[in-house]
Design a protein around this motif. Structure first.
Motif, PDB file in Angstrom:
ATOM      1  N   SER A 161       0.835  -1.204   0.000  1.00 38.37           N
ATOM      2  CA  SER A 161       0.000   0.000   0.000  1.00 38.37           C
ATOM      3  C   SER A 161       0.871   1.256   0.000  1.00 38.37           C
ATOM      4  O   SER A 161       0.468   2.286  -0.513  1.00 38.37           O
ATOM      5  N   LYS A 162       2.118   1.146   0.540  1.00 37.14           N
ATOM      6  CA  LYS A 162       3.013   2.310   0.504  1.00 37.14           C
ATOM      7  C   LYS A 162       3.436   2.631  -0.925  1.00 37.14           C
ATOM      8  O   LYS A 162       3.916   3.718  -1.210  1.00 37.14           O
ATOM      9  N   LEU A 163       3.326   1.645  -1.807  1.00 36.97           N
ATOM     10  CA  LEU A 163       3.623   1.864  -3.226  1.00 36.97           C
ATOM     11  C   LEU A 163       2.343   2.140  -3.999  1.00 36.97           C
ATOM     12  O   LEU A 163       2.346   2.179  -5.227  1.00 36.97           O
ATOM     13  N   LEU A 215       1.311  -0.379  -6.837  1.00 33.09           N
ATOM     14  CA  LEU A 215       1.904  -0.346  -8.173  1.00 33.09           C
ATOM     15  C   LEU A 215       2.910  -1.493  -8.303  1.00 33.09           C
ATOM     16  O   LEU A 215       3.521  -1.895  -7.314  1.00 33.09           O
ATOM     17  N   PRO A 216       3.113  -2.019  -9.528  1.00 29.94           N
ATOM     18  CA  PRO A 216       3.961  -3.200  -9.700  1.00 29.94           C
ATOM     19  C   PRO A 216       5.451  -2.862  -9.736  1.00 29.94           C
ATOM     20  O   PRO A 216       6.131  -3.155 -10.711  1.00 29.94           O
ATOM     21  N   THR A 217       5.960  -2.228  -8.699  1.00 30.10           N
ATOM     22  CA  THR A 217       7.366  -1.830  -8.718  1.00 30.10           C
ATOM     23  C   THR A 217       7.871  -1.666  -7.296  1.00 30.10           C
ATOM     24  O   THR A 217       7.167  -1.985  -6.348  1.00 30.10           O
ATOM     25  N   GLU A 218       9.095  -1.179  -7.166  1.00 29.62           N
ATOM     26  CA  GLU A 218       9.648  -0.827  -5.856  1.00 29.62           C
ATOM     27  C   GLU A 218      10.291   0.542  -5.990  1.00 29.62           C
ATOM     28  O   GLU A 218      10.704   0.930  -7.079  1.00 29.62           O
ATOM     29  N   ARG A 219      10.432   1.221  -4.869  1.00 31.72           N
ATOM     30  CA  ARG A 219      11.131   2.497  -4.919  1.00 31.72           C
ATOM     31  C   ARG A 219      12.582   2.272  -5.319  1.00 31.72           C
ATOM     32  O   ARG A 219      13.160   1.247  -4.987  1.00 31.72           O
ATOM     33  N   GLY A 220      13.154   3.219  -6.077  1.00 29.79           N
ATOM     34  CA  GLY A 220      14.555   3.101  -6.465  1.00 29.79           C
ATOM     35  C   GLY A 220      14.770   2.272  -7.715  1.00 29.79           C
ATOM     36  O   GLY A 220      15.892   1.913  -8.028  1.00 29.79           O
ATOM     37  N   ILE A 233       5.160   7.116  -8.460  1.00 28.14           N
ATOM     38  CA  ILE A 233       4.662   6.615  -7.171  1.00 28.14           C
ATOM     39  C   ILE A 233       4.203   7.793  -6.305  1.00 28.14           C
ATOM     40  O   ILE A 233       3.108   7.779  -5.740  1.00 28.14           O
ATOM     41  N   ASP A 234       5.046   8.836  -6.222  1.00 30.24           N
ATOM     42  CA  ASP A 234       4.701   9.983  -5.379  1.00 30.24           C
ATOM     43  C   ASP A 234       3.419  10.672  -5.852  1.00 30.24           C
ATOM     44  O   ASP A 234       2.553  11.017  -5.051  1.00 30.24           O
ATOM     45  N   LEU A 235       3.322  10.856  -7.172  1.00 27.47           N
ATOM     46  CA  LEU A 235       2.138  11.526  -7.715  1.00 27.47           C
ATOM     47  C   LEU A 235       0.882  10.694  -7.458  1.00 27.47           C
ATOM     48  O   LEU A 235      -0.162  11.205  -7.049  1.00 27.47           O
ATOM     49  N   TRP A 236       1.011   9.389  -7.682  1.00 31.51           N
ATOM     50  CA  TRP A 236      -0.118   8.465  -7.538  1.00 31.51           C
ATOM     51  C   TRP A 236      -0.604   8.433  -6.088  1.00 31.51           C
ATOM     52  O   TRP A 236      -1.795   8.586  -5.808  1.00 31.51           O
ATOM     53  N   ILE A 237       0.340   8.302  -5.152  1.00 35.21           N
ATOM     54  CA  ILE A 237      -0.054   8.204  -3.744  1.00 35.21           C
ATOM     55  C   ILE A 237      -0.584   9.548  -3.244  1.00 35.21           C
ATOM     56  O   ILE A 237      -1.602   9.605  -2.554  1.00 35.21           O
ATOM     57  N   GLY A 238       0.096  10.639  -3.654  1.00 31.67           N
ATOM     58  CA  GLY A 238      -0.378  11.971  -3.266  1.00 31.67           C
ATOM     59  C   GLY A 238      -1.800  12.219  -3.753  1.00 31.67           C
ATOM     60  O   GLY A 238      -2.642  12.737  -3.014  1.00 31.67           O
ATOM     61  N   PHE A 283       6.550   0.310 -26.228  1.00 28.54           N
ATOM     62  CA  PHE A 283       7.621  -0.167 -25.350  1.00 28.54           C
ATOM     63  C   PHE A 283       7.157   0.009 -23.910  1.00 28.54           C
ATOM     64  O   PHE A 283       6.946   1.127 -23.452  1.00 28.54           O
ATOM     65  N   TRP A 284       7.009  -1.099 -23.216  1.00 26.41           N
ATOM     66  CA  TRP A 284       6.452  -1.026 -21.855  1.00 26.41           C
ATOM     67  C   TRP A 284       7.259  -1.891 -20.896  1.00 26.41           C
ATOM     68  O   TRP A 284       7.395  -3.097 -21.119  1.00 26.41           O
ATOM     69  N   VAL A 285       7.776  -1.270 -19.852  1.00 28.17           N
ATOM     70  CA  VAL A 285       8.406  -2.001 -18.751  1.00 28.17           C
ATOM     71  C   VAL A 285       7.567  -1.682 -17.506  1.00 28.17           C
ATOM     72  O   VAL A 285       7.720  -0.604 -16.926  1.00 28.17           O
ATOM     73  N   PRO A 286       6.658  -2.579 -17.120  1.00 26.84           N
ATOM     74  CA  PRO A 286       5.759  -2.253 -16.014  1.00 26.84           C
ATOM     75  C   PRO A 286       6.482  -1.773 -14.753  1.00 26.84           C
ATOM     76  O   PRO A 286       6.029  -0.811 -14.123  1.00 26.84           O
ATOM     77  N   ALA A 287       7.620  -2.382 -14.408  1.00 29.77           N
ATOM     78  CA  ALA A 287       8.319  -1.984 -13.170  1.00 29.77           C
ATOM     79  C   ALA A 287       8.863  -0.556 -13.258  1.00 29.77           C
ATOM     80  O   ALA A 287       9.114   0.083 -12.244  1.00 29.77           O
TER      81      ALA A 287
END
Ligand SMILES: [Cu+2]
Length: 287
Positions: A35-37, A40-45, A54-59, A199-203
């Protein structure tokens, strides 16, 4: 009569309290890693752009939930406080031309939209901005139904062959792989050799169209090392679903070794625009 009113207001208070409790539970319990992400299908960094998203989405979600809480609270309050009581007839007192109220509900939505626009625009600008001096420049060709990678700084190329999906485990490792050095500024020049691909890289939380005779750019800074799945995200023909690839973000040493490997294999020079589907053939397809 007074005892009836008291029962009514007690019920009203209970209703309000339970509504607040439900909303508090929903907002306070959802604090897992996912939920902190924002799920979304990724990790910070992973890339700097992914962090922006991530920041825009969560904000945006926090703002939307805040607005939702206020709106639901006011609705609930109105429903309870101004419900029709026993023995009441006709319309309640009507209210019109209340200037403070009208100014309030004009200014607040405008302020919300301006704030959302500001943060969206800031993130979009940061994501689409190109680097003045990228560390690596790679040209990515989409083609039916694989990928070619031209490593422009090293003057070597990789010619992708269409995935041969056998259903056996480990087939992911046979996919065309785009190598990127970790912690580097990367510019991808993205184009197509035949039809429109994407061209799509989900992460990476990023996707961009690949259009023949046009170059689109994707600029980002890579972060942690890792292998990420990529795919074509634009229906581009019969084997669109097999147009898969990997992105391997590796150490600079490993990246240089891969460039040397391509050189040793004779893949010097870069692949041009010439129409060429033949390298896509595998044992099972005949077109
Ligand atoms: Cu495609």
């Amino acid at each position: 009569m007074s005892s009836q009113t008291r029962t009514g207001s007690r019920r009203g208070r209970a209703l309000k309290a339970s509504a607040v409790a439900v909303l508090a539970t929903i907002s306070l319990t959802a604090c897992s890693e996912q939920s902190k992400l924002g799920f979304l299908p990724t990790e910070r960094g992973t890339t700097d752009n992914a962090d922006q998203v991530i920041d825009l989405w969560i904000g945006s979600w926090i703002a939307a939930l805040g607005v939702g809480l206020v709106v639901w609270g006011l609705m609930l309050w109105c429903m309870v406080a101004y419900r029709r009581r026993k023995n009441e007839t006709g319309y309640p007192r009507q209210l019109a031309y209340n200037a403070p109220l009208e100014i309030f509900y004009t200014i607040v939505p405008i302020a919300l939209i301006v704030t959302l626009f500001f943060f969206s625009f800031r993130a979009q600008t940061a994501i689409t901005d190109r680097f003045e001096n990228p560390d690596v420049k790679i040209q990515v060709y989409g083609k039916q139904w694989a990928w070619d990678f031209n490593y422009l700084d090293d003057n070597v190329h990789y010619q992708g062959i269409q995935a041969h999906l056998t259903g056996e485990p480990g087939v992911e490792e046979t996919l065309p792989t785009l190598y990127l050095p970790a912690d580097s500024k990367v510019e991808l020049e993205i184009t197509s050799r035949d039809v429109i691909h994407s061209f799509w890289v989900p992460a990476f939380l990023e996707k961009i169209d690949m259009i023949p005779d046009r170059t689109n750019y994707m600029s980002f800074t890579t972060g942690r090392e890792g292998t990420f799945a990529g795919k074509c995200a634009e229906l581009c023909g019969e084997y669109h679903s097999e147009m898969l690839f990997n992105v391997a973000v590796v150490s600079q040493q490993e990246y240089d070794a891969q460039m040397q490997r391509l050189r040793d294999e004779g893949n010097t020079g870069i692949l041009g625009d010439e129409y060429n589907r033949n390298p896509n053939l595998n044992e099972t397809s005949n077109n």
